[in-house]
Design an enzyme around this catalytic site. Structure first.
Site, PDB file in Angstrom:
ATOM      1  N   HIS A  19       0.841  -1.205   0.000  1.00 24.29           N
ATOM      2  CA  HIS A  19       0.000   0.000   0.000  1.00 24.29           C
ATOM      3  C   HIS A  19       0.879   1.259   0.000  1.00 24.29           C
ATOM      4  O   HIS A  19       0.624   2.200  -0.746  1.00 24.29           O
ATOM      5  CB  HIS A  19      -0.869   0.055   1.267  1.00 24.29           C
ATOM      6  CG  HIS A  19      -1.920  -0.997   1.372  1.00 24.29           C
ATOM      7  ND1 HIS A  19      -2.061  -1.813   2.470  1.00 24.29           N
ATOM      8  CD2 HIS A  19      -2.910  -1.367   0.514  1.00 24.29           C
ATOM      9  CE1 HIS A  19      -3.090  -2.632   2.291  1.00 24.29           C
ATOM     10  NE2 HIS A  19      -3.612  -2.387   1.110  1.00 24.29           N
ATOM     11  N   LYS A  43     -17.030  -7.023   7.135  1.00 21.94           N
ATOM     12  CA  LYS A  43     -16.020  -7.867   7.774  1.00 21.94           C
ATOM     13  C   LYS A  43     -15.630  -7.249   9.123  1.00 21.94           C
ATOM     14  O   LYS A  43     -15.579  -6.037   9.244  1.00 21.94           O
ATOM     15  CB  LYS A  43     -14.749  -7.969   6.928  1.00 21.94           C
ATOM     16  CG  LYS A  43     -14.908  -7.898   5.443  1.00 21.94           C
ATOM     17  CD  LYS A  43     -13.540  -7.808   4.777  1.00 21.94           C
ATOM     18  CE  LYS A  43     -13.541  -6.903   3.567  1.00 21.94           C
ATOM     19  NZ  LYS A  43     -12.257  -6.650   2.970  1.00 21.94           N
ATOM     20  N   ARG A  93      -2.003  -6.233  -8.240  1.00 19.09           N
ATOM     21  CA  ARG A  93      -0.780  -7.014  -8.037  1.00 19.09           C
ATOM     22  C   ARG A  93      -0.608  -8.042  -9.141  1.00 19.09           C
ATOM     23  O   ARG A  93       0.420  -8.127  -9.780  1.00 19.09           O
ATOM     24  CB  ARG A  93      -0.826  -7.724  -6.671  1.00 19.09           C
ATOM     25  CG  ARG A  93      -0.797  -6.778  -5.497  1.00 19.09           C
ATOM     26  CD  ARG A  93      -1.348  -7.412  -4.260  1.00 19.09           C
ATOM     27  NE  ARG A  93      -2.755  -7.767  -4.430  1.00 19.09           N
ATOM     28  CZ  ARG A  93      -3.555  -8.135  -3.456  1.00 19.09           C
ATOM     29  NH1 ARG A  93      -3.089  -8.252  -2.227  1.00 19.09           N
ATOM     30  NH2 ARG A  93      -4.817  -8.432  -3.686  1.00 19.09           N
ATOM     31  N   SER A 131      -3.070  -7.655   3.036  1.00 23.56           N
ATOM     32  CA  SER A 131      -3.324  -7.477   4.475  1.00 23.56           C
ATOM     33  C   SER A 131      -3.809  -8.789   5.088  1.00 23.56           C
ATOM     34  O   SER A 131      -3.449  -9.137   6.208  1.00 23.56           O
ATOM     35  CB  SER A 131      -4.376  -6.395   4.691  1.00 23.56           C
ATOM     36  OG  SER A 131      -3.939  -5.178   4.178  1.00 23.56           O
TER      37      SER A 131
HETATM   38  O1  PNS Z   1      -8.848  -2.868   0.517  1.00 25.01           O
HETATM   39  P1  PNS Z   1     -10.104  -3.426  -0.096  1.00 25.01           P
HETATM   40  O2  PNS Z   1     -10.890  -4.174   0.950  1.00 25.01           O
HETATM   41  O3  PNS Z   1      -9.825  -4.229  -1.326  1.00 25.01           O
HETATM   42  O4  PNS Z   1     -10.977  -2.150  -0.552  1.00 25.01           O
HETATM   43  C1  PNS Z   1     -12.245  -2.317  -1.117  1.00 25.01           C
HETATM   44  C2  PNS Z   1     -12.990  -0.969  -1.228  1.00 25.01           C
HETATM   45  C3  PNS Z   1     -13.009  -0.251   0.111  1.00 25.01           C
HETATM   46  C4  PNS Z   1     -12.293  -0.087  -2.237  1.00 25.01           C
HETATM   47  C5  PNS Z   1     -14.424  -1.267  -1.729  1.00 25.01           C
HETATM   48  O5  PNS Z   1     -14.990  -2.266  -0.946  1.00 25.01           O
HETATM   49  C6  PNS Z   1     -15.335  -0.046  -1.713  1.00 25.01           C
HETATM   50  O6  PNS Z   1     -15.181   0.856  -2.489  1.00 25.01           O
HETATM   51  N1  PNS Z   1     -16.303  -0.035  -0.772  1.00 25.01           N
HETATM   52  C7  PNS Z   1     -17.208   1.066  -0.591  1.00 25.01           C
HETATM   53  C8  PNS Z   1     -18.623   0.701  -0.996  1.00 25.01           C
HETATM   54  C9  PNS Z   1     -18.824   0.884  -2.463  1.00 25.01           C
HETATM   55  O7  PNS Z   1     -18.676   1.962  -3.022  1.00 25.01           O
HETATM   56  N2  PNS Z   1     -19.186  -0.238  -3.125  1.00 25.01           N
HETATM   57  C10 PNS Z   1     -19.372  -0.280  -4.547  1.00 25.01           C
HETATM   58  C11 PNS Z   1     -18.052  -0.475  -5.258  1.00 25.01           C
HETATM   59  S1  PNS Z   1     -18.327  -0.906  -6.901  1.00 25.01           S
END
Ligand code: PNS
Length: 162
Positions: A19, A43, A93, A131
């Site tokens: 990150h 989660k 990645r 993570s």
């Molecule tokens: O680190 P992560 O868990 O891969 O991040 C995922 C994240 C936070 C980017 C994604 O879950 C997100 O954007 N969540 C917010 C809710 C949202 O906008 N959902 C629709 C996305 S298409």
């Protein structure tokens, strides 16, 4: 000229060197980068959002990075609109990340066509790092040295008494 604001969203539970690598690369490309930590995720996180934000802020300060760290809930694009961001940065990645990231990027584009998702690649040294793996390896007594900033290692030790 209008400045380009990029949001780098994620769970960051905890922040890894992968990150950090993306944040450093993003900071070179965009006028402003905002690291946005997702709260109220379904989660159950290992670190609270306050802990995650505190760690990220301290690490970015150590690295002399002038990057804002914030939390968000609800839709990412709504948060990005409020921040007047034009870009969402996501790290990719391996090919396996692509499908999920593509789905998210296209859904976000449908919701807010004015915001572009930019995929960035971390150093290949972190191409297998996540993570989730850091949490698992640490919980099972493995070393995560060099994979997370020292401050995170310390926080993991405090959280998961080994
Ligand atoms: O680190 P992560 O868990 O891969 O991040 C995922 C994240 C936070 C980017 C994604 O879950 C997100 O954007 N969540 C917010 C809710 C949202 O906008 N959902 C629709 C996305 S298409």
């Amino acid at each position: 000229m209008q400045k380009t604001v990029a949001i780098y969203p994620g769970s960051f539970d905890p922040i890894t060197n992968g990150h950090l690598d993306i944040i450093q690369r993003g900071a070179k490309l965009f006028d402003e980068v905002i690291v946005a930590v997702l709260v109220n995720s379904e989660k159950a996180p290992l670190f609270t959002s306050e802990e995650r934000v505190g760690m990220i802020r301290a690490i970015l300060k150590e690295h002399g990075l002038a990057v804002r760290v914030d939390t968000f809930g609800g839709l990412l694009v709504t948060y990005a609109q409020k921040q007047k961001a034009q870009v969402i940065v996501r790290g990719i990645r391996a090919v396996s990340d692509y499908e999920y990231e593509l789905q998210m990027a296209l859904m976000n584009r449908r919701l807010e066509p004015r915001i572009e998702t930019v995929f960035m690649m971390p150093s290949e040294a972190y191409s297998y790092l996540s993570s989730r793996l850091v949490r698992e390896v640490f919980k099972l007594g493995g070393s995560v040295e060099g994979l997370v900033p020292p401050l995170v290692e310390k926080a993991l030790r405090a959280k998961i008494k080994t």
